[in-house]
Write a protein that holds these residues in place. Structure first.
Motif, PDB file in Angstrom:
ATOM      1  N   PHE A 123      -1.129 -15.692  -1.184  1.00  0.00           N
ATOM      2  CA  PHE A 123      -0.843 -16.926  -0.450  1.00  0.00           C
ATOM      3  C   PHE A 123      -0.229 -16.598   0.913  1.00  0.00           C
ATOM      4  O   PHE A 123      -0.683 -17.088   1.958  1.00  0.00           O
ATOM      5  CB  PHE A 123       0.101 -17.796  -1.273  1.00  0.00           C
ATOM      6  CG  PHE A 123       0.819 -18.864  -0.496  1.00  0.00           C
ATOM      7  CD1 PHE A 123       0.227 -20.092  -0.280  1.00  0.00           C
ATOM      8  CD2 PHE A 123       2.091 -18.632   0.011  1.00  0.00           C
ATOM      9  CE1 PHE A 123       0.895 -21.084   0.441  1.00  0.00           C
ATOM     10  CE2 PHE A 123       2.762 -19.619   0.725  1.00  0.00           C
ATOM     11  CZ  PHE A 123       2.162 -20.844   0.942  1.00  0.00           C
ATOM     12  N   ALA A 124       0.808 -15.741   0.902  1.00  0.00           N
ATOM     13  CA  ALA A 124       1.473 -15.377   2.152  1.00  0.00           C
ATOM     14  C   ALA A 124       0.547 -14.581   3.059  1.00  0.00           C
ATOM     15  O   ALA A 124       0.556 -14.758   4.288  1.00  0.00           O
ATOM     16  CB  ALA A 124       2.742 -14.576   1.849  1.00  0.00           C
ATOM     17  N   LEU A 125      -0.262 -13.703   2.458  1.00  0.00           N
ATOM     18  CA  LEU A 125      -1.204 -12.895   3.222  1.00  0.00           C
ATOM     19  C   LEU A 125      -2.211 -13.786   3.945  1.00  0.00           C
ATOM     20  O   LEU A 125      -2.446 -13.638   5.153  1.00  0.00           O
ATOM     21  CB  LEU A 125      -1.928 -11.934   2.279  1.00  0.00           C
ATOM     22  CG  LEU A 125      -2.882 -10.915   2.896  1.00  0.00           C
ATOM     23  CD1 LEU A 125      -2.101  -9.797   3.566  1.00  0.00           C
ATOM     24  CD2 LEU A 125      -3.802 -10.335   1.829  1.00  0.00           C
ATOM     25  N   VAL A 130     -10.620  -1.591   7.690  1.00  0.00           N
ATOM     26  CA  VAL A 130     -11.718  -0.727   7.253  1.00  0.00           C
ATOM     27  C   VAL A 130     -11.282   0.733   7.188  1.00  0.00           C
ATOM     28  O   VAL A 130     -11.648   1.477   6.281  1.00  0.00           O
ATOM     29  CB  VAL A 130     -12.930  -0.892   8.196  1.00  0.00           C
ATOM     30  CG1 VAL A 130     -13.992   0.164   7.913  1.00  0.00           C
ATOM     31  CG2 VAL A 130     -13.535  -2.286   8.044  1.00  0.00           C
ATOM     32  N   ILE A 131     -10.448   1.160   8.157  1.00  0.00           N
ATOM     33  CA  ILE A 131     -10.052   2.565   8.236  1.00  0.00           C
ATOM     34  C   ILE A 131      -8.949   2.911   7.248  1.00  0.00           C
ATOM     35  O   ILE A 131      -9.019   3.924   6.529  1.00  0.00           O
ATOM     36  CB  ILE A 131      -9.598   2.914   9.663  1.00  0.00           C
ATOM     37  CG1 ILE A 131     -10.783   2.798  10.639  1.00  0.00           C
ATOM     38  CG2 ILE A 131      -9.020   4.321   9.723  1.00  0.00           C
ATOM     39  CD1 ILE A 131     -10.387   2.974  12.091  1.00  0.00           C
ATOM     40  N   LEU A 132      -7.895   2.071   7.184  1.00  0.00           N
ATOM     41  CA  LEU A 132      -6.674   2.462   6.480  1.00  0.00           C
ATOM     42  C   LEU A 132      -6.538   1.916   5.067  1.00  0.00           C
ATOM     43  O   LEU A 132      -5.994   2.594   4.191  1.00  0.00           O
ATOM     44  CB  LEU A 132      -5.448   2.024   7.298  1.00  0.00           C
ATOM     45  CG  LEU A 132      -5.268   2.690   8.664  1.00  0.00           C
ATOM     46  CD1 LEU A 132      -4.028   2.142   9.356  1.00  0.00           C
ATOM     47  CD2 LEU A 132      -5.157   4.203   8.510  1.00  0.00           C
ATOM     48  N   ILE A 133      -6.994   0.680   4.837  1.00  0.00           N
ATOM     49  CA  ILE A 133      -6.755   0.049   3.540  1.00  0.00           C
ATOM     50  C   ILE A 133      -7.299   0.868   2.367  1.00  0.00           C
ATOM     51  O   ILE A 133      -6.610   1.034   1.351  1.00  0.00           O
ATOM     52  CB  ILE A 133      -7.305  -1.393   3.521  1.00  0.00           C
ATOM     53  CG1 ILE A 133      -6.330  -2.309   4.266  1.00  0.00           C
ATOM     54  CG2 ILE A 133      -7.517  -1.901   2.104  1.00  0.00           C
ATOM     55  CD1 ILE A 133      -6.777  -3.740   4.361  1.00  0.00           C
ATOM     56  N   PRO A 134      -8.516   1.400   2.442  1.00  0.00           N
ATOM     57  CA  PRO A 134      -9.006   2.185   1.305  1.00  0.00           C
ATOM     58  C   PRO A 134      -8.128   3.384   0.974  1.00  0.00           C
ATOM     59  O   PRO A 134      -7.902   3.699  -0.195  1.00  0.00           O
ATOM     60  CB  PRO A 134     -10.402   2.623   1.756  1.00  0.00           C
ATOM     61  CG  PRO A 134     -10.806   1.604   2.761  1.00  0.00           C
ATOM     62  CD  PRO A 134      -9.556   1.251   3.479  1.00  0.00           C
ATOM     63  N   PHE A 135      -7.623   4.042   2.004  1.00  0.00           N
ATOM     64  CA  PHE A 135      -6.784   5.219   1.764  1.00  0.00           C
ATOM     65  C   PHE A 135      -5.421   4.821   1.206  1.00  0.00           C
ATOM     66  O   PHE A 135      -4.879   5.495   0.328  1.00  0.00           O
ATOM     67  CB  PHE A 135      -6.633   6.014   3.060  1.00  0.00           C
ATOM     68  CG  PHE A 135      -7.932   6.562   3.577  1.00  0.00           C
ATOM     69  CD1 PHE A 135      -8.518   7.672   2.983  1.00  0.00           C
ATOM     70  CD2 PHE A 135      -8.586   5.950   4.628  1.00  0.00           C
ATOM     71  CE1 PHE A 135      -9.729   8.178   3.448  1.00  0.00           C
ATOM     72  CE2 PHE A 135      -9.797   6.441   5.105  1.00  0.00           C
ATOM     73  CZ  PHE A 135     -10.363   7.550   4.513  1.00  0.00           C
ATOM     74  N   ILE A 136      -4.866   3.721   1.717  1.00  0.00           N
ATOM     75  CA  ILE A 136      -3.587   3.245   1.194  1.00  0.00           C
ATOM     76  C   ILE A 136      -3.747   2.788  -0.252  1.00  0.00           C
ATOM     77  O   ILE A 136      -2.899   3.062  -1.109  1.00  0.00           O
ATOM     78  CB  ILE A 136      -3.038   2.101   2.076  1.00  0.00           C
ATOM     79  CG1 ILE A 136      -2.663   2.652   3.452  1.00  0.00           C
ATOM     80  CG2 ILE A 136      -1.833   1.439   1.416  1.00  0.00           C
ATOM     81  CD1 ILE A 136      -2.285   1.587   4.459  1.00  0.00           C
ATOM     82  N   GLY A 137      -4.861   2.107  -0.539  1.00  0.00           N
ATOM     83  CA  GLY A 137      -5.105   1.677  -1.909  1.00  0.00           C
ATOM     84  C   GLY A 137      -5.243   2.857  -2.853  1.00  0.00           C
ATOM     85  O   GLY A 137      -4.695   2.860  -3.962  1.00  0.00           O
ATOM     86  N   ALA A 138      -5.980   3.883  -2.420  1.00  0.00           N
ATOM     87  CA  ALA A 138      -6.132   5.072  -3.251  1.00  0.00           C
ATOM     88  C   ALA A 138      -4.808   5.798  -3.414  1.00  0.00           C
ATOM     89  O   ALA A 138      -4.502   6.334  -4.490  1.00  0.00           O
ATOM     90  CB  ALA A 138      -7.175   5.998  -2.617  1.00  0.00           C
ATOM     91  N   ILE A 185      -0.404  -1.996   5.315  1.00  0.00           N
ATOM     92  CA  ILE A 185       0.294  -1.171   4.328  1.00  0.00           C
ATOM     93  C   ILE A 185       0.323  -1.847   2.964  1.00  0.00           C
ATOM     94  O   ILE A 185       0.147  -1.202   1.924  1.00  0.00           O
ATOM     95  CB  ILE A 185       1.723  -0.845   4.807  1.00  0.00           C
ATOM     96  CG1 ILE A 185       1.677   0.178   5.941  1.00  0.00           C
ATOM     97  CG2 ILE A 185       2.600  -0.327   3.664  1.00  0.00           C
ATOM     98  CD1 ILE A 185       3.016   0.400   6.621  1.00  0.00           C
ATOM     99  N   TYR A 186       0.537  -3.156   2.945  1.00  0.00           N
ATOM    100  CA  TYR A 186       0.728  -3.808   1.633  1.00  0.00           C
ATOM    101  C   TYR A 186      -0.492  -4.579   1.142  1.00  0.00           C
ATOM    102  O   TYR A 186      -0.515  -5.060   0.005  1.00  0.00           O
ATOM    103  CB  TYR A 186       1.965  -4.720   1.669  1.00  0.00           C
ATOM    104  CG  TYR A 186       1.755  -6.151   2.083  1.00  0.00           C
ATOM    105  CD1 TYR A 186       1.385  -7.121   1.142  1.00  0.00           C
ATOM    106  CD2 TYR A 186       1.955  -6.568   3.390  1.00  0.00           C
ATOM    107  CE1 TYR A 186       1.215  -8.443   1.506  1.00  0.00           C
ATOM    108  CE2 TYR A 186       1.786  -7.893   3.767  1.00  0.00           C
ATOM    109  CZ  TYR A 186       1.424  -8.821   2.815  1.00  0.00           C
ATOM    110  OH  TYR A 186       1.255 -10.138   3.170  1.00  0.00           O
ATOM    111  N   ARG A 187      -1.534  -4.691   1.962  1.00  0.00           N
ATOM    112  CA  ARG A 187      -2.669  -5.551   1.615  1.00  0.00           C
ATOM    113  C   ARG A 187      -3.380  -5.086   0.341  1.00  0.00           C
ATOM    114  O   ARG A 187      -3.537  -5.852  -0.613  1.00  0.00           O
ATOM    115  CB  ARG A 187      -3.650  -5.587   2.790  1.00  0.00           C
ATOM    116  CG  ARG A 187      -4.823  -6.522   2.602  1.00  0.00           C
ATOM    117  CD  ARG A 187      -5.549  -6.667   3.937  1.00  0.00           C
ATOM    118  NE  ARG A 187      -6.867  -7.261   3.794  1.00  0.00           N
ATOM    119  CZ  ARG A 187      -7.675  -7.508   4.822  1.00  0.00           C
ATOM    120  NH1 ARG A 187      -7.287  -7.202   6.040  1.00  0.00           N
ATOM    121  NH2 ARG A 187      -8.864  -8.045   4.631  1.00  0.00           N
TER     122      ARG A 187
END
Length: 429
Positions: free
Chosen positions: A20-22, A59-67, A121-123
């Motif tokens: 919701f906040a996102l 596209v660049i960062l979220i996959p790596f942060i998620g992993a 970072i938190y998505r």
């Protein structure tokens, strides 16, 4: 056995508060950041390019942060360390955005970049909390709850926060920042540090799947036997250019061309989102009954017709001066939101069906990759069209993407049907 493990809808609502906040933050940011940038930058293309930065970072960062959040093991668990850092920082920098705009462009851009990084970072970790806490058989229901809360966040951003923007432009940023902090506190004290289903959640994080699809399997979709699949995905890429570009540039058109007050511009755009929220479930039911593809194609016809009618509305007002031009625009956008529900609700299930039971994750990743990639270039591209031609050309450019998408969706579906590559027989072509 999953029935021996705990499950709580209360925790799903807590996790939904993060989404919701996102969504609230992103929706308001997309609508009003171009106006703040307009204090310093005249070019709509440059402003749009800056607006695409968040999607580039995604596209660049979220996959790596998620992993990364899959692998860490702390006292706070896997996801919370990223949420503890990202959500409060995002709230702080979001509150600071309008104050940066009051000083210099460089300060505004510095705060903007810090906000985008904090959100990034938190998505993925906050999205991953849902499958961490939910058995597989309940994830569709849980995802529906979370997306509903996201839709409510979008409506509050465009109706509630837009009204505050008309009073004082710092107010909505402060309120949104506070809501983000409250959502963080709610999450922190509600979610499990050791969720019961964390071991099976990795494949459910669609944005991480996007990276995996790109790095490990994107070349496969370019092979001749997958040409129909590629055309369908390319159609999604095209119409998301129109959608994302319009979302980012509508308030610019309304304020700079129609001379509408900024708060009223965002409020007016809210009617598009309102229609989508109301008609999302009916559109899904129609897709189940009549076929996903036919409903999508209907939407791809109606929506560009809706868009190309908008530039003529000021002329209509000269013929019928008693008409409320803003009200008519709101009604037109509401009808467009219905058409968008016809398109967007069907799109992901249609793509997921392309892979059958064994390739759902792969095609899920491709869906998110194509839709997210289009959002990188969309605001700048539509802004460039506005700069080169005129502000009303925003709607003609957006409409064109939907018309071309209609062609590729139809052509790709015909190829897939002929090749008998679509495993789900329930889809009508």
């Amino acid at each position: 056995m999953t029935q021996d493990k705990p499950f709580s809808y209360g925790k799903i609502f807590a996790i939904g508060s993060g989404f919701f906040a996102l969504t609230l933050g992103w929706t308001f940011y997309n609508a009003y950041m171009p106006l703040l940038l307009g204090d310093y930058i005249e070019s709509r293309a440059i402003r749009g390019g800056i607006m695409g930065l968040d999607n580039l970072l995604a596209v660049i960062l979220i996959p790596f942060i998620g992993a990364w959040s899959d692998k860490v093991d702390t006292k706070l668990g896997k996801r919370l360390p990223f949420i503890v850092v990202g959500m409060p920082a995002a709230a702080l920098f979001f509150i600071l955005i309008p104050y940066g705009a009051l000083n210099t462009l460089w300060l505004l851009l510095a705060i903007d970049i810090m906000f985008l990084l904090a959100m990034t970072i938190y998505r993925a970790p906050v999205i991953a909390l849902m499958p961490d806490h939910t058995p597989s058989e309940k994830r569709s229901t849980a995802n529906g709850i979370i997306n509903l809360m996201g839709g409510i966040g979008a409506l509050i951003a465009l109706f509630g926060l837009s009204t505050l923007y008309g009073i004082e432009r710092t107010y909505p940023f402060i309120v949104a920042g506070i809501l983000l902090l409250l959502s963080f506190i709610f999450l922190y004290f509600t979610v499990d540090r050791r969720p019961p289903y964390v071991g099976s959640s990795e494949d459910e994080i669609e944005e991480i799947q996007a990276s995996k699809s790109f790095f490990h399997g994107f070349g496969k979709i370019l092979k001749p036997e997958f040409r129909g699949h590629f055309f369908i995905l390319f159609a999604i890429f095209l119409y998301f250019i129109g959608y994302a570009g319009l979302e980012a540039q509508f308030t610019v058109y309304a304020v700079e061309f129609l001379k509408m007050e900024a708060g009223k511009a965002g409020f007016t755009l809210g009617f598009f989102s309102l229609a989508f929220v109301i008609f999302a479930v009916p559109a899904g039911l129609l897709g189940s009954k009549l076929g996903k593809l036919p409903i999508m194609l209907i939407g791809l016809v109606i929506l560009p017709l809706t868009f190309i009618s908008i530039p003529s509305l000021p002329l209509l007002n000269t013929v019928f001066p008693e008409l409320n031009q803003v009200l008519v625009l709101q009604l037109v956008l509401f009808s467009g939101g219905i058409a968008w529900a016809f398109i967007n609700v069907q799109a992901y299930p249609l793509v997921a069906d392309l892979g059958g039971m064994s390739k759902i994750g792969f095609f899920t990743g491709l869906y998110y990759l194509f839709s997210m990639a289009s959002s990188i270039i969309a605001p700048g591209l539509l802004g460039l069209i506005m700069d080169v031609f005129s502000p009303p050309s925003l709607f003609y450019g957006a409409a064109l993407t939907f018309v071309i998408a209609f062609y590729f969706l139809k052509k790709g579906s015909n190829i897939v049907r002929k090749n008998k590559a679509l495993i789900n027989d329930s889809i009508s072509f």
